[in-house]
Design an enzyme around this catalytic site. Structure first.
Site, short mmCIF file in Angstrom:
data_model
loop_
_atom_site.label_atom_id
_atom_site.label_comp_id
_atom_site.label_asym_id
_atom_site.label_seq_id
_atom_site.Cartn_x
_atom_site.Cartn_y
_atom_site.Cartn_z
N HIS A 79 0.67 -0.69 -0.03
CA HIS A 79 -0.05 0.41 -0.26
C HIS A 79 0.48 0.90 -0.20
O HIS A 79 1.77 1.33 1.03
CB HIS A 79 -1.09 -0.19 1.41
CG HIS A 79 -0.54 -0.42 2.58
ND1 HIS A 79 0.16 -1.46 3.02
CD2 HIS A 79 0.45 0.27 3.55
CE1 HIS A 79 0.85 -1.26 3.90
NE2 HIS A 79 0.63 0.26 4.57
N HIS A 125 1.05 5.37 1.54
CA HIS A 125 0.66 5.95 2.44
C HIS A 125 0.75 7.85 1.42
O HIS A 125 1.36 7.74 1.26
CB HIS A 125 1.51 6.27 3.40
CG HIS A 125 1.09 4.50 4.40
ND1 HIS A 125 0.64 5.29 5.15
CD2 HIS A 125 1.58 4.03 4.68
CE1 HIS A 125 0.58 3.60 6.48
NE2 HIS A 125 1.32 3.08 5.73
P1 5GP Z 1 2.31 0.02 6.63
O1 5GP Z 1 3.07 0.14 9.31
O2 5GP Z 1 2.26 -1.52 6.82
O3 5GP Z 1 2.96 0.68 6.10
O4 5GP Z 1 0.57 0.74 7.35
C1 5GP Z 1 -0.51 -0.26 7.50
C2 5GP Z 1 -1.56 0.82 7.64
O5 5GP Z 1 -2.62 -0.15 7.59
C3 5GP Z 1 -1.28 1.62 9.73
O6 5GP Z 1 -1.74 3.27 8.93
C4 5GP Z 1 -2.86 0.89 9.68
O7 5GP Z 1 -3.10 2.05 11.01
C5 5GP Z 1 -3.45 0.59 9.50
N1 5GP Z 1 -4.54 0.07 9.17
C6 5GP Z 1 -4.55 -1.08 9.86
N2 5GP Z 1 -5.30 -2.13 9.77
C7 5GP Z 1 -5.94 -1.29 9.35
C8 5GP Z 1 -7.77 -1.47 9.31
O8 5GP Z 1 -7.93 -2.30 9.59
N3 5GP Z 1 -8.58 -0.53 8.57
C9 5GP Z 1 -7.77 1.09 8.46
N4 5GP Z 1 -8.67 1.44 8.00
N5 5GP Z 1 -6.49 1.15 8.14
C10 5GP Z 1 -5.39 -0.02 9.09
#
Ligand code: 5GP
Ligand code: ZN
Length: 161
Positions: free
Chosen positions: A110, A112
């Site tokens: 993903h 951000h």
């Molecule tokens: P990463 O650390 O993998 O780059 O970011 C994961 C992101 O996913 C985090 O910013 C976290 O807040 C978001 N996230 C985790 N679980 C969920 C969820 O169930 N729904 C949504 N909308 N975001 C999520």
């Protein structure tokens, strides 16, 4: 470097983003098409923190086929000015954490889109204060190595191809 893989089931057997994409959980979607979906992060840095996500389950950058990767960035580019307006913030960080060592927590690739505000307390600390600054020879050596791989058809694959 490895070639892009076909989308696959998450290695853990469960993926929260796959759940959201197939409608098995509450999610606030701001964009969707046949390849990509974008929704609001549940734990935003600031209001308007959006995640741009491929519908298919790819874990990290190296797994993403070139056309899907390009599409995700096109969607991000389309969303950014709208996110800025909706969030009332012109400053943004566009962040990809690819791999556990890079801080990826949800192993479904993903992007951000993070609206930034003065004093919000978030930080991407670059330049890195702990950097061992390389000399010019080391920088030139790394640049030449990367450049020669770009000219080598055997190493051109995935997002890099
Ligand atoms: P990463 O650390 O993998 O780059 O970011 C994961 C992101 O996913 C985090 O910013 C976290 O807040 C978001 N996230 C985790 N679980 C969920 C969820 O169930 N729904 C949504 N909308 N975001 C999520
Ligand atoms: Zn997934």
């Amino acid at each position: 470097m490895h070639a892009p893989t076909a989308p696959r089931a998450p290695s853990s057997g469960h993926c929260i983003f796959c759940d959201l994409i197939r409608g098995a959980g509450e999610v606030s979607i701001c964009y969707e098409d046949s390849v990509a979906i974008a929704f609001l992060d549940i734990q935003p840095v600031n209001p308007g923190h959006v995640l741009v996500v491929p519908r298919e389950h790819y874990e990290v950058l190296q797994d993403i086929p070139k056309d899907v990767g390009a599409h995700l960035y096109m969607v991000a580019a389309k969303l950014i000015p709208r996110v800025q307006t909706a969030a009332g913030a012109t400053d943004m960080n566009i962040v990809v954490n690819s791999g556990a060592a890079a801080g990826q927590n949800v192993m479904h690739y993903h992007i951000h889109l993070i609206p930034r505000r003065e004093g919000d307390g978030f930080d991407v600390p670059l330049p890195f204060p702990g950097s061992q600054m390389p000399n010019r020879q080391q920088l030139d050596g790394m640049a030449a190595r990367i450049g020669s791989m770009l000219r080598d058809p055997l190493t051109n694959s995935g997002m890099q191809g």
